[in-house]
Design a protein around this motif. Structure first.
Motif, PDB file in Angstrom:
ATOM      1  N   SER A 109       0.846  -1.214   0.000  1.00  0.00           N
ATOM      2  CA  SER A 109       0.000   0.000   0.000  1.00  0.00           C
ATOM      3  C   SER A 109       0.869   1.248   0.000  1.00  0.00           C
ATOM      4  O   SER A 109       2.081   1.177   0.286  1.00  0.00           O
ATOM      5  CB  SER A 109      -0.920   0.033   1.227  1.00  0.00           C
ATOM      6  OG  SER A 109      -0.164   0.291   2.399  1.00  0.00           O
ATOM      7  N   GLY A 110       0.234   2.376  -0.268  1.00  0.00           N
ATOM      8  CA  GLY A 110       0.941   3.662  -0.172  1.00  0.00           C
ATOM      9  C   GLY A 110       1.299   3.953   1.274  1.00  0.00           C
ATOM     10  O   GLY A 110       2.348   4.542   1.564  1.00  0.00           O
ATOM     11  N   SER A 111       0.435   3.528   2.190  1.00  0.00           N
ATOM     12  CA  SER A 111       0.704   3.724   3.619  1.00  0.00           C
ATOM     13  C   SER A 111       1.963   2.958   4.015  1.00  0.00           C
ATOM     14  O   SER A 111       2.814   3.470   4.753  1.00  0.00           O
ATOM     15  CB  SER A 111      -0.469   3.213   4.460  1.00  0.00           C
ATOM     16  OG  SER A 111      -1.646   3.834   4.047  1.00  0.00           O
ATOM     17  N   ASN A 150       5.014   4.805   2.893  1.00  0.00           N
ATOM     18  CA  ASN A 150       5.398   5.888   3.810  1.00  0.00           C
ATOM     19  C   ASN A 150       6.030   5.337   5.084  1.00  0.00           C
ATOM     20  O   ASN A 150       6.988   5.909   5.613  1.00  0.00           O
ATOM     21  CB  ASN A 150       4.177   6.743   4.166  1.00  0.00           C
ATOM     22  CG  ASN A 150       3.793   7.686   3.033  1.00  0.00           C
ATOM     23  OD1 ASN A 150       4.625   7.992   2.182  1.00  0.00           O
ATOM     24  ND2 ASN A 150       2.559   8.140   3.025  1.00  0.00           N
ATOM     25  N   TRP A 179      -2.734  13.138   4.168  1.00  0.00           N
ATOM     26  CA  TRP A 179      -3.490  11.918   4.470  1.00  0.00           C
ATOM     27  C   TRP A 179      -3.015  11.388   5.827  1.00  0.00           C
ATOM     28  O   TRP A 179      -1.900  11.689   6.259  1.00  0.00           O
ATOM     29  CB  TRP A 179      -3.262  10.886   3.367  1.00  0.00           C
ATOM     30  CG  TRP A 179      -4.088   9.644   3.524  1.00  0.00           C
ATOM     31  CD1 TRP A 179      -3.625   8.387   3.766  1.00  0.00           C
ATOM     32  CD2 TRP A 179      -5.507   9.535   3.448  1.00  0.00           C
ATOM     33  NE1 TRP A 179      -4.677   7.504   3.843  1.00  0.00           N
ATOM     34  CE2 TRP A 179      -5.843   8.187   3.656  1.00  0.00           C
ATOM     35  CE3 TRP A 179      -6.537  10.467   3.224  1.00  0.00           C
ATOM     36  CZ2 TRP A 179      -7.166   7.727   3.651  1.00  0.00           C
ATOM     37  CZ3 TRP A 179      -7.850  10.009   3.216  1.00  0.00           C
ATOM     38  CH2 TRP A 179      -8.151   8.658   3.435  1.00  0.00           C
ATOM     39  N   THR A 239      -1.954   8.502   6.806  1.00  0.00           N
ATOM     40  CA  THR A 239      -0.709   7.719   6.808  1.00  0.00           C
ATOM     41  C   THR A 239       0.452   8.415   6.092  1.00  0.00           C
ATOM     42  O   THR A 239       1.474   7.791   5.833  1.00  0.00           O
ATOM     43  CB  THR A 239      -0.950   6.304   6.255  1.00  0.00           C
ATOM     44  OG1 THR A 239      -1.611   6.416   4.998  1.00  0.00           O
ATOM     45  CG2 THR A 239      -1.757   5.470   7.235  1.00  0.00           C
ATOM     46  N   SER A 240       0.258   9.710   5.756  1.00  0.00           N
ATOM     47  CA  SER A 240       1.449  10.524   5.437  1.00  0.00           C
ATOM     48  C   SER A 240       2.032  10.943   6.778  1.00  0.00           C
ATOM     49  O   SER A 240       3.238  11.055   6.942  1.00  0.00           O
ATOM     50  CB  SER A 240       1.097  11.802   4.665  1.00  0.00           C
ATOM     51  OG  SER A 240       0.076  11.623   3.736  1.00  0.00           O
ATOM     52  N   VAL A 272       3.615  16.370   0.559  1.00  0.00           N
ATOM     53  CA  VAL A 272       2.458  15.676  -0.021  1.00  0.00           C
ATOM     54  C   VAL A 272       2.051  16.425  -1.289  1.00  0.00           C
ATOM     55  O   VAL A 272       1.663  17.591  -1.217  1.00  0.00           O
ATOM     56  CB  VAL A 272       1.282  15.623   0.985  1.00  0.00           C
ATOM     57  CG1 VAL A 272       0.084  14.907   0.367  1.00  0.00           C
ATOM     58  CG2 VAL A 272       1.706  14.938   2.281  1.00  0.00           C
ATOM     59  N   ASP A 298       5.539  12.232  -0.807  1.00  0.00           N
ATOM     60  CA  ASP A 298       4.342  11.387  -0.831  1.00  0.00           C
ATOM     61  C   ASP A 298       3.671  11.668  -2.172  1.00  0.00           C
ATOM     62  O   ASP A 298       2.988  12.679  -2.348  1.00  0.00           O
ATOM     63  CB  ASP A 298       3.426  11.709   0.358  1.00  0.00           C
ATOM     64  CG  ASP A 298       2.195  10.827   0.375  1.00  0.00           C
ATOM     65  OD1 ASP A 298       1.792  10.356  -0.706  1.00  0.00           O
ATOM     66  OD2 ASP A 298       1.624  10.618   1.462  1.00  0.00           O
ATOM     67  N   CYS A 316       1.546   9.664  -3.630  1.00  0.00           N
ATOM     68  CA  CYS A 316       0.419   8.733  -3.741  1.00  0.00           C
ATOM     69  C   CYS A 316      -0.710   9.272  -4.622  1.00  0.00           C
ATOM     70  O   CYS A 316      -1.476   8.510  -5.192  1.00  0.00           O
ATOM     71  CB  CYS A 316      -0.116   8.397  -2.347  1.00  0.00           C
ATOM     72  SG  CYS A 316       1.007   7.324  -1.441  1.00  0.00           S
ATOM     73  N   GLU A 317      -0.820  10.616  -4.722  1.00  0.00           N
ATOM     74  CA  GLU A 317      -1.897  11.196  -5.531  1.00  0.00           C
ATOM     75  C   GLU A 317      -1.352  11.779  -6.838  1.00  0.00           C
ATOM     76  O   GLU A 317      -2.077  12.520  -7.513  1.00  0.00           O
ATOM     77  CB  GLU A 317      -2.597  12.295  -4.713  1.00  0.00           C
ATOM     78  CG  GLU A 317      -3.220  11.766  -3.439  1.00  0.00           C
ATOM     79  CD  GLU A 317      -4.004  12.810  -2.665  1.00  0.00           C
ATOM     80  OE1 GLU A 317      -4.016  13.984  -3.063  1.00  0.00           O
ATOM     81  OE2 GLU A 317      -4.612  12.420  -1.648  1.00  0.00           O
ATOM     82  N   SER A 349       0.787   5.131  -4.384  1.00  0.00           N
ATOM     83  CA  SER A 349      -0.304   4.227  -3.996  1.00  0.00           C
ATOM     84  C   SER A 349      -1.007   3.670  -5.230  1.00  0.00           C
ATOM     85  O   SER A 349      -1.260   4.408  -6.192  1.00  0.00           O
ATOM     86  CB  SER A 349      -1.328   4.985  -3.149  1.00  0.00           C
ATOM     87  OG  SER A 349      -2.512   4.218  -3.016  1.00  0.00           O
ATOM     88  N   HIS A 377      -6.914   5.264  -7.194  1.00  0.00           N
ATOM     89  CA  HIS A 377      -5.761   6.013  -7.704  1.00  0.00           C
ATOM     90  C   HIS A 377      -5.569   5.823  -9.222  1.00  0.00           C
ATOM     91  O   HIS A 377      -6.367   5.144  -9.854  1.00  0.00           O
ATOM     92  CB  HIS A 377      -4.524   5.638  -6.899  1.00  0.00           C
ATOM     93  CG  HIS A 377      -4.596   6.185  -5.488  1.00  0.00           C
ATOM     94  ND1 HIS A 377      -3.675   7.053  -4.969  1.00  0.00           N
ATOM     95  CD2 HIS A 377      -5.532   6.021  -4.516  1.00  0.00           C
ATOM     96  CE1 HIS A 377      -4.028   7.382  -3.735  1.00  0.00           C
ATOM     97  NE2 HIS A 377      -5.146   6.758  -3.432  1.00  0.00           N
TER      98      HIS A 377
HETATM   99  C1  LIG Z   1      -1.494  11.533  -0.025  1.00  0.00           C
HETATM  100  C2  LIG Z   1      -1.712  10.092   0.329  1.00  0.00           C
HETATM  101  N1  LIG Z   1      -0.752   9.438   0.989  1.00  0.00           N
HETATM  102  C3  LIG Z   1      -0.884   8.140   1.342  1.00  0.00           C
HETATM  103  C4  LIG Z   1      -2.016   7.435   1.012  1.00  0.00           C
HETATM  104  C5  LIG Z   1      -2.134   6.004   1.430  1.00  0.00           C
HETATM  105  O1  LIG Z   1      -2.197   5.124   0.358  1.00  0.00           O
HETATM  106  P1  LIG Z   1      -2.907   3.686   0.527  1.00  0.00           P
HETATM  107  O2  LIG Z   1      -4.364   3.910   0.553  1.00  0.00           O
HETATM  108  O3  LIG Z   1      -2.449   2.923  -0.675  1.00  0.00           O
HETATM  109  O4  LIG Z   1      -2.391   3.099   1.787  1.00  0.00           O
HETATM  110  C6  LIG Z   1      -3.057   8.074   0.339  1.00  0.00           C
HETATM  111  C7  LIG Z   1      -4.279   7.314   0.046  1.00  0.00           C
HETATM  112  O5  LIG Z   1      -5.217   7.630  -0.515  1.00  0.00           O
HETATM  113  C8  LIG Z   1      -2.898   9.445  -0.015  1.00  0.00           C
HETATM  114  O6  LIG Z   1      -3.868  10.107  -0.657  1.00  0.00           O
END
Ligand SMILES: Cc1ncc(COP(=O)(O)O)c(C=O)c1O
Length: 398
Positions: A54-56, A59, A88, A90-91, A133, A159, A161-162, A183, A188
């Motif tokens: 995952s993106g989380s 990070n 986010w 988990t950022s 971010v 980050d 992810c977006e 992510s 996404h």
């Molecule tokens: C800016 C940002 N960072 C991290 C994440 C986390 O990604 P994931 O949902 O794959 O864990 C997201 C998720 O939408 C996000 O928008």
């Protein structure tokens, strides 16, 4: 009634066939497709690439690298990491989870990204890193940001992810910092259902990340460096406090063809963004009532969503507007998660963070929402219907 969703599925029949082949083969954990997709990213971004679940997780790996005692960073407890308030969960969380201290900075209301003037005011002797971010695929002035990073000798984590496929000065976001995260969650730009990616610049960082991603063992590093130990335990040497954050090969197979469409999808998203922007700005009522977000002329943005910040609407009327839009088939959601220090978890557990004022993030928190943008081109007639419905609803609620 139109159906205007927040998300469109980018997985096609070809992708599904590959995933099924992986299941049939029996080799469903990390394998061929993981390696080939990593190679693709590595070449595209000129970085070492590690797929994760995952993106989380991406990070978490990035922050765990910064605090790892073998790493060249070796950040210590309460070292400070700058992060925009529009982020986010988990950022932010991995900063706290690894014992570091987040320092929040407000965003620029015009581009939703960290305010570069305000960053400098928050830098102290304890500031060691920036968790940047790239909100909604957009970015700050990366040339100026890199000057700040250099001047204060900071580690930059992006980050991304977006922002898969976005560029500034013809360089991909995610290839500016020492480490970056992506992510592949369902909503996404491309997806494996759940999934993510870490990119890094430095070979030593890469080796630590390989170990942290897989139980903290040395197996991948030994393989990489062709260490042919004959010991009985050679596959079971543990050298770091790691996790298991790997992606299955079923998921990597879903990504195999999608990764080749990253630039095409950016162009489609940009096309859709410009179409919505033009139609809404030409509508006098919408133009008077919406704060539009802009981007730097040197950037090519792979928009994640279309942000709308209402100029005059206050006192929960935004929520009523979004409820009415939903009934008309138009899905909306908050802009990322708004001003994150306004979230319950921060108010409950980190009261000192919640005390600060972040006017722009507050405005986004109370008056902002976003619409889907799609990786596929949207018909102009759909956008015109969208503008008509949004105008009608805002007028009704105002
Ligand atoms: C800016 C940002 N960072 C991290 C994440 C986390 O990604 P994931 O949902 O794959 O864990 C997201 C998720 O939408 C996000 O928008």
């Amino acid at each position: 009634m139109i159906y205007y969703p927040l998300t469109t599925n980018t997985i096609n029949n070809e992708d599904k066939k590959l995933a099924i082949e992986v299941i049939k083969s029996g080799n469903i954990t990390r394998g061929y497709f993981n390696k080939i997709v990593e190679k693709y990213f590595s070449k595209k971004f000129n970085r070492y690439a590690l797929l994760v679940n995952s993106g989380s997780s991406a990070n978490l790996l990035a922050l765990s690298l910064l605090t790892n005692n073998k790493s060249r960073y070796n950040l210590n407890k309460n070292d400070e990491v700058i992060i925009p308030t529009l982020c986010w969960s988990t950022s932010l969380y991995p900063i706290i989870q690894t014992g570091l201290k987040p320092v929040f900075v407000d965003v620029d209301i015009n581009n939703l990204n960290i305010d570069l003037e305000k960053i400098q005011k928050k830098i102290t002797k304890k500031t060691k890193a920036i968790m940047l971010v790239h909100a909604l695929g957009n970015c700050t002035n990366m040339a100026l940001l890199m000057k700040i990073v250099k001047k204060y000798n900071l580690v930059l984590i992006e980050d991304t992810c977006e922002a898969l496929g976005s560029k500034f000065n013809n360089k991909y976001l995610g290839s500016y910092g020492a480490i970056s995260s992506f992510s592949f969650y369902f909503s996404h730009h491309i997806t494996s259902g759940e999934g993510g990616l870490v990119l890094c610049k430095n070979y030593r960082d890469y080796k630590i990340l390989l170990s942290l991603r897989s139980h903290g063992w040395s197996r991948e590093i030994d393989h990489l460096e062709k260490n042919k130990s004959k010991s009985f335990n050679k596959l079971f040497n543990f050298i770091n406090l790691g996790y298991n954050l790997r992606l299955t090969d079923i998921q990597a197979a879903l990504l195999f063809n999608q990764v080749k469409k990253i630039d095409k999808y950016r162009n489609n998203r940009l096309h859709n963004y410009n179409l919505i922007n033009d139609v809404f700005r030409k509508d006098k009522f919408l133009n008077d009532n919406i704060n539009f977000v802009t981007n730097y002329s040197k950037s090519e943005i792979s928009w994640f969503n279309f942000p709308i910040i209402l100029k005059k609407i206050k006192n929960k009327k935004r929520d009523i507007i979004c409820e009415k839009l939903y009934k008309l088939g138009i899905e909306t959601r908050p802009i990322i998660s708004g001003n994150f220090v306004k979230q319950k978890i921060i108010k409950e557990k980190f009261k000192s963070f919640a005390r600060h004022q972040f006017h722009n993030a507050d405005k986004i928190h109370t008056s902002g929402f976003m619409l889907g943008i799609s990786s596929k081109k949207i018909d102009l007639r759909v956008i015109i219907r969208l503008a008509n419905d949004i105008r009608k609803v805002i007028k009704e609620v105002d």
